[in-house]
Design a protein around this motif. Structure first.
Motif, PDB file in Angstrom:
ATOM      1  N   GLY A 181     -31.326  30.726  10.678  1.00 39.66           N
ATOM      2  CA  GLY A 181     -31.559  29.975  11.907  1.00 39.66           C
ATOM      3  C   GLY A 181     -31.480  28.480  11.725  1.00 39.66           C
ATOM      4  N   LYS A 182     -31.473  28.026  10.466  1.00 35.25           N
ATOM      5  CA  LYS A 182     -31.409  26.591  10.170  1.00 35.25           C
ATOM      6  C   LYS A 182     -30.165  26.235   9.357  1.00 35.25           C
ATOM      7  N   LEU A 183     -29.729  27.155   8.507  1.00 31.74           N
ATOM      8  CA  LEU A 183     -28.552  26.980   7.672  1.00 31.74           C
ATOM      9  C   LEU A 183     -27.637  28.181   7.874  1.00 31.74           C
ATOM     10  N   PRO A 184     -26.344  28.043   7.553  1.00 31.55           N
ATOM     11  CA  PRO A 184     -25.459  29.202   7.642  1.00 31.55           C
ATOM     12  C   PRO A 184     -25.907  30.291   6.666  1.00 31.55           C
ATOM     13  N   VAL A 185     -26.046  31.501   7.156  1.00 30.34           N
ATOM     14  CA  VAL A 185     -26.423  32.653   6.326  1.00 30.34           C
ATOM     15  C   VAL A 185     -25.357  33.715   6.507  1.00 30.34           C
ATOM     16  N   SER A 186     -24.764  34.149   5.415  1.00 36.34           N
ATOM     17  CA  SER A 186     -23.666  35.101   5.491  1.00 36.34           C
ATOM     18  C   SER A 186     -23.764  36.104   4.358  1.00 36.34           C
ATOM     19  N   LEU A 187     -23.477  37.354   4.662  1.00 38.35           N
ATOM     20  CA  LEU A 187     -23.489  38.396   3.644  1.00 38.35           C
ATOM     21  C   LEU A 187     -22.330  38.225   2.664  1.00 38.35           C
ATOM     22  N   LYS A 188     -21.441  37.285   2.942  1.00 39.53           N
ATOM     23  CA  LYS A 188     -20.368  36.984   1.994  1.00 39.53           C
ATOM     24  C   LYS A 188     -20.923  36.345   0.722  1.00 39.53           C
ATOM     25  N   ASP A 189     -22.125  35.754   0.808  1.00 38.82           N
ATOM     26  CA  ASP A 189     -22.686  35.007  -0.319  1.00 38.82           C
ATOM     27  C   ASP A 189     -23.672  35.805  -1.158  1.00 38.82           C
ATOM     28  N   ALA A 190     -23.938  37.053  -0.807  1.00 38.34           N
ATOM     29  CA  ALA A 190     -24.924  37.842  -1.551  1.00 38.34           C
ATOM     30  C   ALA A 190     -24.712  39.322  -1.263  1.00 38.34           C
ATOM     31  N   ASP A 191     -25.446  40.157  -1.992  1.00 38.36           N
ATOM     32  CA  ASP A 191     -25.405  41.597  -1.753  1.00 38.36           C
ATOM     33  C   ASP A 191     -26.532  42.044  -0.840  1.00 38.36           C
ATOM     34  N   LEU A 192     -27.657  41.332  -0.920  1.00 38.97           N
ATOM     35  CA  LEU A 192     -28.831  41.624  -0.104  1.00 38.97           C
ATOM     36  C   LEU A 192     -29.406  40.301   0.391  1.00 38.97           C
ATOM     37  N   ILE A 193     -29.691  40.210   1.678  1.00 41.07           N
ATOM     38  CA  ILE A 193     -30.257  38.984   2.254  1.00 41.07           C
ATOM     39  C   ILE A 193     -31.420  39.344   3.167  1.00 41.07           C
ATOM     40  N   THR A 194     -32.512  38.639   2.974  1.00 42.22           N
ATOM     41  CA  THR A 194     -33.742  38.862   3.722  1.00 42.22           C
ATOM     42  C   THR A 194     -33.993  37.729   4.718  1.00 42.22           C
ATOM     43  N   PHE A 195     -34.434  38.063   5.927  1.00 37.26           N
ATOM     44  CA  PHE A 195     -34.958  37.018   6.818  1.00 37.26           C
ATOM     45  C   PHE A 195     -35.875  37.635   7.867  1.00 37.26           C
ATOM     46  N   ALA A 196     -36.637  36.771   8.535  1.00 38.29           N
ATOM     47  CA  ALA A 196     -37.591  37.216   9.552  1.00 38.29           C
ATOM     48  C   ALA A 196     -37.539  36.276  10.748  1.00 38.29           C
ATOM     49  N   PRO A 197     -37.470  36.799  11.971  1.00 38.15           N
ATOM     50  CA  PRO A 197     -37.301  35.950  13.153  1.00 38.15           C
ATOM     51  C   PRO A 197     -38.473  35.031  13.468  1.00 38.15           C
ATOM     52  N   HIS A 198     -39.668  35.336  12.968  1.00 39.35           N
ATOM     53  CA  HIS A 198     -40.792  34.459  13.308  1.00 39.35           C
ATOM     54  C   HIS A 198     -40.681  33.095  12.619  1.00 39.35           C
ATOM     55  N   LYS A 199     -39.696  32.949  11.738  1.00 38.58           N
ATOM     56  CA  LYS A 199     -39.439  31.650  11.115  1.00 38.58           C
ATOM     57  C   LYS A 199     -38.489  30.807  11.951  1.00 38.58           C
ATOM     58  N   PHE A 200     -37.832  31.408  12.947  1.00 40.02           N
ATOM     59  CA  PHE A 200     -36.932  30.628  13.807  1.00 40.02           C
ATOM     60  C   PHE A 200     -37.175  30.950  15.297  1.00 40.02           C
ATOM     61  N   TYR A 201     -38.452  30.926  15.677  1.00 35.84           N
ATOM     62  CA  TYR A 201     -38.885  30.996  17.067  1.00 35.84           C
ATOM     63  C   TYR A 201     -38.675  32.374  17.684  1.00 35.84           C
ATOM     64  N   GLY A 202     -38.684  33.392  16.794  1.00 38.42           N
ATOM     65  CA  GLY A 202     -38.672  34.774  17.232  1.00 38.42           C
ATOM     66  C   GLY A 202     -40.064  35.367  17.111  1.00 38.42           C
ATOM     67  N   LEU A 203     -40.123  36.683  17.024  1.00 42.21           N
ATOM     68  CA  LEU A 203     -41.416  37.377  17.033  1.00 42.21           C
ATOM     69  C   LEU A 203     -41.857  37.780  15.633  1.00 42.21           C
ATOM     70  N   ILE A 204     -43.150  37.678  15.419  1.00 41.25           N
ATOM     71  CA  ILE A 204     -43.732  38.157  14.166  1.00 41.25           C
ATOM     72  C   ILE A 204     -43.815  39.682  14.227  1.00 41.25           C
ATOM     73  N   GLY A 205     -43.796  40.313  13.046  1.00 41.56           N
ATOM     74  CA  GLY A 205     -43.881  41.771  13.000  1.00 41.56           C
ATOM     75  C   GLY A 205     -42.541  42.457  12.899  1.00 41.56           C
ATOM     76  N   SER A 206     -41.477  41.684  12.722  1.00 46.13           N
ATOM     77  CA  SER A 206     -40.160  42.275  12.548  1.00 46.13           C
ATOM     78  C   SER A 206     -39.398  41.496  11.487  1.00 46.13           C
ATOM     79  N   GLY A 207     -38.488  42.162  10.822  1.00 50.86           N
ATOM     80  CA  GLY A 207     -37.697  41.526   9.777  1.00 50.86           C
ATOM     81  C   GLY A 207     -36.344  42.183   9.660  1.00 50.86           C
ATOM     82  N   VAL A 208     -35.478  41.573   8.875  1.00 47.66           N
ATOM     83  CA  VAL A 208     -34.130  42.089   8.683  1.00 47.66           C
ATOM     84  C   VAL A 208     -33.782  42.037   7.199  1.00 47.66           C
ATOM     85  N   LEU A 209     -33.118  43.073   6.722  1.00 49.34           N
ATOM     86  CA  LEU A 209     -32.516  43.067   5.393  1.00 49.34           C
ATOM     87  C   LEU A 209     -31.038  43.379   5.569  1.00 49.34           C
TER      88      LEU A 209
END
Length: 373
Positions: A181-209
């Protein structure tokens, strides 16, 4: 009340909240159910997944929904380590990582895994020569954050990925919780990437891998039909739809927001650098959203409490760290225990005003004079 702890949590955007409420109201069925209402919910789920996938350069099948970044980190690290344990048990990481990463690694040591920590350059980035030297044929995982949560140091993940191309049996995990949400994040740069929307004005209690299609994981949660065989559980459709909205909004406004936050960061650095008692730990490699400082001789918690009495809310370290302990990232960067015991993390947002920065500086100066008496 002045809030300067956006690295810990951001307030949900009104548009995100509206998406959550609308989806909760309009889609009452389980997306895994085969009846008409379930199929309608599945269509909405698929649309949100397509949107997220397009925003992070991933395939829809490469998205795993979780309860948050901590679960995502644990699934990525333990799931990859267990899946590929026959290849080896050597793992590389850094002391900059969030406790959900270091905690997962510590648990693996109890199972016989060997964890090595990479050296940092003076600017706080992974020493790529040290990475090359420590990689082995039995290295099954490298886990490095894109941006650490305490000092804000940005890591050269693309360069690390390039080095790992020579180690096809080594999985590369990136914790992007402070980057998405602040920098470009792409699966081209890694095999596994973690993030959570409550860090970019989304909801707490959910995440993405994000999981590269070729990478397999041993699940942490078994049983039940879901969106993926790697994580069971009823898909949280309102949260998933809200995540798509939050990520879309954050990326659309990214350049405007970062330019504004850079101006706030410059003002803070200018004012704080003029004080010889203050050490600025965030280097030129740090993102503008986080400014970490030390006041050697003053316990971090005392300054935090003094500022709280002036209606200033900020952290000493990551919100998940135990109080009164050394900041691992600051110690890894400075090798100075006093500095690592006296850290303050000022984390900024496009919602932060210039007036709030001036009020913070005034309150900070007042508290510092009192504590140094």
């Amino acid at each position: 009340m002045i809030y300067l702890d956006y690295a810990a949590h951001t307030p949900a955007d009104e548009t995100v909240l509206q998406t959550f409420c609308d989806t909760t109201r309009d889609y009452t069925a389980n997306p895994s159910s085969p009846h008409p209402l379930g199929l309608t919910a599945k269509e909405r789920l698929d649309a949100a997944t397509r949107e997220i996938a397009a925003l992070v350069d991933a395939k829809e099948t490469e998205i795993i929904y979780t309860s948050g970044a901590s679960e995502s980190n644990n699934l990525a690290i333990k799931g990859a380590a267990h899946q590929y344990r026959m290849r080896g048990k050597h793992i590389l990481s850094t002391w900059l990582e969030h406790s959900s990463v270091t905690g997962a690694l510590a648990a693996l040591t109890q199972e016989g895994y060997e964890i090595e920590y990479l050296n940092l350059t003076p600017e706080g980035q992974v020493d790529l020569a040290d990475l090359r030297a420590k990689l082995r044929k039995d290295t099954v995982l490298v886990s490095v954050c894109m941006v650490d949560s305490e000092v804000g140091l940005r890591q050269p993940v693309a360069e690390i990925k390039e080095i790992l191309m020579d180690y096809p049996h080594c999985v590369f995990h990136v914790d992007a919780a402070q980057a998405a949400g602040k920098l470009p994040v792409s699966l081209k740069d890694a095999d596994l990437i973690t993030f959570a929307p409550h860090k970019f004005y989304g909801l707490i209690g959910s995440g993405v891998l994000l999981r590269r299609e070729s990478v397999l994981l041993t699940p942490l949660i078994d049983g039940g039909i879901s969106t993926t065989p790697f994580r069971s559980g009823t898909p949280a459709l309102p949260h998933i739809a809200a995540t798509a909205t939050a990520l879309s909004l954050a990326l659309r406004e990214r350049e405007t927001r970062i330019t504004y936050v850079e101006s706030l960061n410059r003002r803070l650095r200018q004012a704080l650098a003029a004080d010889p008692d203050i050490r600025i730990n965030s280097t030129t490699c740090a993102v503008p959203y986080i400014l970490n400082i030390s006041l050697p001789g003053v316990r971090a918690e005392k300054m935090q409490q003094a500022l709280a009495e002036q209606d200033i809310c900020l952290s000493t370290k990551s919100a998940c760290c135990a109080p009164g302990t050394v900041s691992r990232p600051v110690f890894a960067l400075t090798k100075d225990k006093k500095a690592a015991l006296s850290t303050l993390r000022i984390s900024l947002s496009h919602l932060t005003t210039a007036e709030e920065i001036e009020a913070f500086l005034a309150a900070f100066g007042k508290c510092k004079r009192t504590l140094y008496q």
